[in-house]
Scaffold this active site. Structure first.
Site, PDB file in Angstrom:
ATOM      1  N   SER A  76       0.787  -1.241   0.000  1.00 53.83           N
ATOM      2  CA  SER A  76       0.000   0.000   0.000  1.00 53.83           C
ATOM      3  C   SER A  76       0.813   1.282   0.000  1.00 53.83           C
ATOM      4  O   SER A  76       0.364   2.284  -0.531  1.00 53.83           O
ATOM      5  CB  SER A  76      -0.962   0.064   1.182  1.00 53.83           C
ATOM      6  OG  SER A  76      -0.828  -0.978   2.088  1.00 53.83           O
ATOM      7  N   HIS A  82      -5.100  -3.550  -3.306  1.00 57.48           N
ATOM      8  CA  HIS A  82      -4.680  -2.540  -4.290  1.00 57.48           C
ATOM      9  C   HIS A  82      -4.515  -3.101  -5.694  1.00 57.48           C
ATOM     10  O   HIS A  82      -4.148  -2.371  -6.613  1.00 57.48           O
ATOM     11  CB  HIS A  82      -3.355  -1.892  -3.868  1.00 57.48           C
ATOM     12  CG  HIS A  82      -3.494  -1.051  -2.648  1.00 57.48           C
ATOM     13  ND1 HIS A  82      -4.104   0.183  -2.653  1.00 57.48           N
ATOM     14  CD2 HIS A  82      -3.142  -1.288  -1.366  1.00 57.48           C
ATOM     15  CE1 HIS A  82      -4.100   0.677  -1.441  1.00 57.48           C
ATOM     16  NE2 HIS A  82      -3.521  -0.197  -0.638  1.00 57.48           N
ATOM     17  N   LYS A  98     -11.564   0.127  -2.879  1.00 58.06           N
ATOM     18  CA  LYS A  98     -10.576   0.857  -3.680  1.00 58.06           C
ATOM     19  C   LYS A  98     -11.023   0.886  -5.145  1.00 58.06           C
ATOM     20  O   LYS A  98     -11.841   1.722  -5.497  1.00 58.06           O
ATOM     21  CB  LYS A  98      -9.203   0.272  -3.438  1.00 58.06           C
ATOM     22  CG  LYS A  98      -8.751   0.721  -2.036  1.00 58.06           C
ATOM     23  CD  LYS A  98      -7.690  -0.043  -1.387  1.00 58.06           C
ATOM     24  CE  LYS A  98      -7.475   0.518   0.021  1.00 58.06           C
ATOM     25  NZ  LYS A  98      -6.920  -0.429   0.953  1.00 58.06           N
TER      26      LYS A  98
HETATM   27  C1  PLP Z   1      -7.046  -0.645   2.370  1.00 56.27           C
HETATM   28  C2  PLP Z   1      -6.466  -1.960   2.718  1.00 56.27           C
HETATM   29  C3  PLP Z   1      -7.132  -2.840   3.568  1.00 56.27           C
HETATM   30  C4  PLP Z   1      -8.370  -2.437   4.315  1.00 56.27           C
HETATM   31  O1  PLP Z   1      -9.489  -2.412   3.504  1.00 56.27           O
HETATM   32  P1  PLP Z   1     -10.735  -1.516   3.928  1.00 56.27           P
HETATM   33  O2  PLP Z   1     -11.837  -2.065   3.080  1.00 56.27           O
HETATM   34  O3  PLP Z   1     -10.402  -0.119   3.627  1.00 56.27           O
HETATM   35  O4  PLP Z   1     -10.973  -1.768   5.385  1.00 56.27           O
HETATM   36  C5  PLP Z   1      -6.588  -4.086   3.753  1.00 56.27           C
HETATM   37  N1  PLP Z   1      -5.427  -4.452   3.161  1.00 56.27           N
HETATM   38  C6  PLP Z   1      -4.745  -3.605   2.376  1.00 56.27           C
HETATM   39  C7  PLP Z   1      -3.468  -4.059   1.747  1.00 56.27           C
HETATM   40  C8  PLP Z   1      -5.240  -2.331   2.136  1.00 56.27           C
HETATM   41  O5  PLP Z   1      -4.558  -1.482   1.386  1.00 56.27           O
END
Ligand code: PLP
Length: 402
Positions: free
Chosen positions: A190, A218, A249
């Site tokens: 991330s 991602h 995302k």
């Molecule tokens: C954003 C993210 C999460 C969390 O997901 P949400 O739906 O925002 O709670 C989990 N793992 C990774 C690698 C992320 O980037």
């Protein structure tokens, strides 16, 4: 009152180190995905600026898609707001089954399970599959929700240096006699935007009889012919035991999925506490996600547009002399180092109409504060060119570029 005095002190010391965080208001610019309004003061809605959003995760520009808004509105009017109970009680609307079938088909897997968000999927799954006698091998840069899942599970955490397969191999060897072993990694990291060496991870998993879990938060929607993710794009998805991704995302919505074998999903329905002990998702949200799933698979032009933008943006920052993380993901960090300079960089970009946040420890390792840009199919070539020029100007002005 004074029993919370220590908090004041802690906040003051965060502030001294340029590490204090605060919540800033922002709102979407209607029908302009890729842009947001952000205010400067407490009454920020009266003093708001229209900014190019280079810090969002709406990679395909779906968050304001009219088809999603429409279907959510219809279901909202028909079914109301809340589901009213957890899934195992009376909250399991038909929309869940339909969505999970759609995900299984998209991912070509036996079964899928929807969670309220990625954080709950990771903590719920990891806590369900390992316990006190087990060990979890976790990349040093894995997302906080993975780390928290491991802590909640009470399994031993064996952290390996970022993408360092030799280190992982040595740790697997050391713990080879342990009961259950789980290797867990982000597919795309991330804060750095680089990829995990999935093929090597699979070799090690087989060699040591470990389970492998991959988080595609991602990469889902971004890689693969129909946005299935990196495991598909690399042709290794059948070797991954637990495949997780989010709808928050690239899908422009909220929620998460886990997919794999029927056995895995049946097990999670019985053991994942974040699924069992939490209220089911609002029906309208499920409908919005289902619509996003169709768009992710059908509107290929969004992925193409995103990747064209990424290539152009990365290459112009590189030409300016910035050191970028490796890879071709929508996450493009420029490492600044010092916390205060990173904050000044972000503020200078905001003056130029660009929202790009400074990411500081503990989100990233000490001494690697950065500006993390994230691109979207909603950004136009012109906007990205403007951004690249502005970033170069700020880099020169702050002495980040030599
Ligand atoms: C954003 C993210 C999460 C969390 O997901 P949400 O739906 O925002 O709670 C989990 N793992 C990774 C690698 C992320 O980037």
């Amino acid at each position: 009152m004074s029993s919370l005095k220590w908090m004041e002190q802690e906040l003051a010391s965060l502030d001294d180190a340029s590490l204090k965080r605060s919540l800033r208001g922002s709102s979407a610019v209607p029908s302009s995905p890729g842009r947001l309004f952000r205010g400067t003061g407490p009454q920020n809605m009266h003093n708001r600026h229209n900014l190019l959003n280079l810090s969002g995760n709406d990679y395909l520009g779906l968050a304001q898609h009219p088809a999603m808004i429409e279907v959510m509105r219809e279901v909202l009017l028909k079914e109301g707001v809340g589901a009213g109970a957890s899934r195992l009680v009376t909250g399991n609307r038909l929309a869940y089954t339909e969505l999970e079938e759609g995900i299984s088909e998209w991912q070509s897997c036996e079964a899928a399970l929807v969670f309220a968000n990625g954080y709950m999927a990771n903590t719920g799954v990891i806590r369900a599959v390992v316990g006190r006698d087990d060990v979890v091998f976790s990349d040093q840069l894995n997302h906080a929700s993975i780390v928290d899942g491991i802590l909640m599970s009470r399994a031993e955490m064996a952290r390996y240096r970022h993408n360092d397969m030799e280190h992982l191999g040595a740790l697997l060897h050391k713990h080879r006699d342990r009961k259950r072993k789980l290797i867990v990694t982000d597919a795309v990291f991330s804060m750095d935007g680089d990829q995990a060496p999935l093929k090597e991870l699979i070799l090690l998993k087989h060699e040591y009889g470990a389970m492998l879990m991959v988080d595609e938060a991602h990469s889902g929607g971004v890689y693969g012919r129909c946005g299935e993710g990196l495991c598909h794009a690399l042709g290794v998805k059948d070797e991954v035991d637990i495949h997780m991704g989010t709808f928050s995302k690239a899908f422009g919505a909220y929620g998460a999925y886990v997919c794999g074998s029927r056995t895995l999903i049946d097990y999670l329905v019985n053991k994942a506490r974040t699924l069992i002990y939490s209220t089911a998702m609002p029906p309208a949200l499920l409908a919005g996600i289902a619509q996003a799933l169709v768009l992710v698979q059908q509107e290929h032009w969004r992925r193409e547009r995103l990747h064209t933008g990424i290539r152009a943006f990365r290459s112009s920052l590189q030409k300016s002399g910035f050191l970028l993380g490796i890879g071709d993901s929508p996450i493009v960090p420029i490492i600044i180092g010092d916390n205060e300079t990173a904050l000044r960089f972000s503020a200078a970009l905001e003056d130029k109409g660009i929202a790009a946040v400074a990411i500081r420890p503990p989100t990233v390792p000490e001494g690697t504060a950065r500006i993390r840009f994230s691109l979207s199919a909603a950004h136009t070539d012109k906007e990205l060119r403007y951004a690249a020029v502005s970033i170069r100007e700020v880099g020169l002005q702050l002495g980040v570029l030599g």
